[in-house]
Design an enzyme around this catalytic site. Structure first.
Site: not given
Length: 443
Positions: A15, A110-111
């Site tokens: 993350d 973003d993860e």
């Protein structure tokens, strides 16, 4: 497997830390170490990401921007998002992860989950996966110019996801097999996926505050409170029973864009222009993803927050923003906008990986293209809306970013990821020497 878990801690959740704000601080050297808010910068905007410096003052994601302005000190940077810069950073990170395992499940920009066992070459002991996770963190930071990631590693997605959030930013949590319930028991129930505000409130009324409290509840009680599916899921997850696999391909189901306005809009011409601009964004995303769509949807939120949607389906899929705009305009024409519209959205669904318009031409069911189509006509330079944080280039001063604008003037700071903090200059908004630019290269 043991209770829905793997025998080794071989699932990692990666993350990126406050990604949007981190990218802005990387590309704008004068913002490093300062509070940064990324999101809607107008009155009704909301925070997309707050840097960790801004979080110290209580700013957080989904907070109204106006509230974040009240909480944060003067000198806080409030910036409009630069999705192309975030997308490029995300692609670099996903390439790093792909070098660690052939099985990656990207769940957002973003993860991602990484199946470390799928590589067939890693040491899956606790020491081995700890060293591997450290390597992933350092490689991501080097490849992205300093954007950091927090990583959780465990025997399931649940444990990995919770682990990645425990020691942010730039944190690492490895949960050894058998240690899952010791990790989960003291945590608040809101840490569990699927426990939103309504579920949390119902559990609190029953005297349940931690995951350990929830784990002691009989499954029949949870099913009685929340229904079969949700109740059974809460029962399993509270006991760390999670056998969900890492899924390498996640099929896109929709592409959309929306805008919240500073003041409620009633003017049909203005609303149609906004439809065209939103359709341009949707069409661009379709083409960037190699996709096309058959169904066009509009979302309209009235002044009283009443929200409605309308959809129409074409005979053939398209990625042409003009056709998306035409359908969206027709849908909007059937909606009463006289009381004012505060939010407008355009979406495309029923996605395909091919386009038939070029093969067969427009069908008789399609209206003729608008002349000219605002969906593809650029705004003249004199009416450009210079957004805070936007990348620009000046013919004489070089690359920089918009510090702010108003009253016919725009202020620019000339600096980049590899420069010292740069000078600030102010120009007329229609200065012919000032141009929008692509995000700077941090490499």
């Amino acid at each position: 497997m043991n209770g829905g878990r793997r025998r080794e801690a071989s699932i990692a959740h990666v993350d990126l830390d406050a990604m949007f704000a981190a990218v802005e601080q990387r590309d704008k050297v004068s913002l490093r170490g300062r509070p940064v808010i990324v999101g809607g910068v107008a009155g009704r905007g909301v925070v997309a990401t707050a840097s960790y410096e801004a979080r110290q003052y209580g700013a957080r994601s989904a907070m109204p921007t106006a509230e974040a302005r009240r909480r944060c000190p003067s000198g806080t940077a409030f910036l409009a998002p630069r999705f192309s810069a975030y997308r490029k950073t995300s692609e670099v990170v996903m390439a790093v992860l792909a070098g660690m395992s052939p099985l990656i499940e990207q769940v957002s920009i973003d993860e991602a989950y990484v199946d470390l066992a799928a590589a067939g070459r890693h040491d899956l002991s606790v020491a081995g996966v700890t060293a591997l996770a450290e390597q992933i963190r350092s490689t991501i930071a080097a490849a992205t110019g300093g954007v950091t990631a927090s990583i959780g590693v465990g025997t399931s997605k649940l444990v990995a996801k919770i682990g990645s959030d425990l020691h942010k930013p730039n944190g690492l949590t490895v949960v050894a097999p058998g240690g899952e319930q010791a990790l989960l028991r003291p945590l608040p129930i809101t840490r569990l996926q699927g426990v939103g505000p309504a579920t949390a409130e119902r559990l609190r009324r029953a005297g349940l505050h931690t995951i350990g409290d929830l784990a002691r509840v009989e499954p029949a009680d949870l099913i009685d409170w929340f229904g079969q599916a949700h109740g059974a899921s809460l029962h399993r997850l509270a006991r760390a029973h999670d056998d969900r696999p890492v899924v390498g391909e996640r099929e896109a189901k929709s592409v959309s864009a929306e805008e919240t306005f500073d003041v409620d809009l009633t003017d049909r011409a203005r609303l149609n222009t906004e439809i065209d601009l939103l359709a341009t964004r949707v069409g661009g995303r379709l083409r960037a993803g190699g996709l096309s769509a058959r169904t066009v949807t509009i979302k309209v939120r009235h002044h009283d927050f009443t929200t409605i949607t309308r959809s129409a389906t074409r005979a053939q899929p398209t990625d042409d923003p003009r056709l998306v705009a035409q359908f969206a305009r027709r849908l909007l024409s059937d909606i009463d906008t006289s009381a004012g519209i505060r939010l407008l959205g355009v979406g495309a669904t029923t996605l395909a990986d091919f386009v038939q318009d070029d093969l067969f031409g427009a069908t008789t069911a399609e209206p003729e293209p608008l002349e000219p189509s605002p969906a593809v006509v650029e705004r003249p330079a004199a009416t450009l809306d210079w957004r805070p944080g936007q990348d620009v280039r000046h013919d004489d001063h070089g690359p920089g970013w918009v510090w702010g604008s108003g009253r016919g003037r725009v202020t620019v700071r000339f600096e980049g990821p590899g420069t010292p903090p740069g000078p600030v200059r102010t120009f007329p908004v229609d200065d012919p020497a000032l141009h929008p630019a692509e995000p700077p290269d941090w490499l």
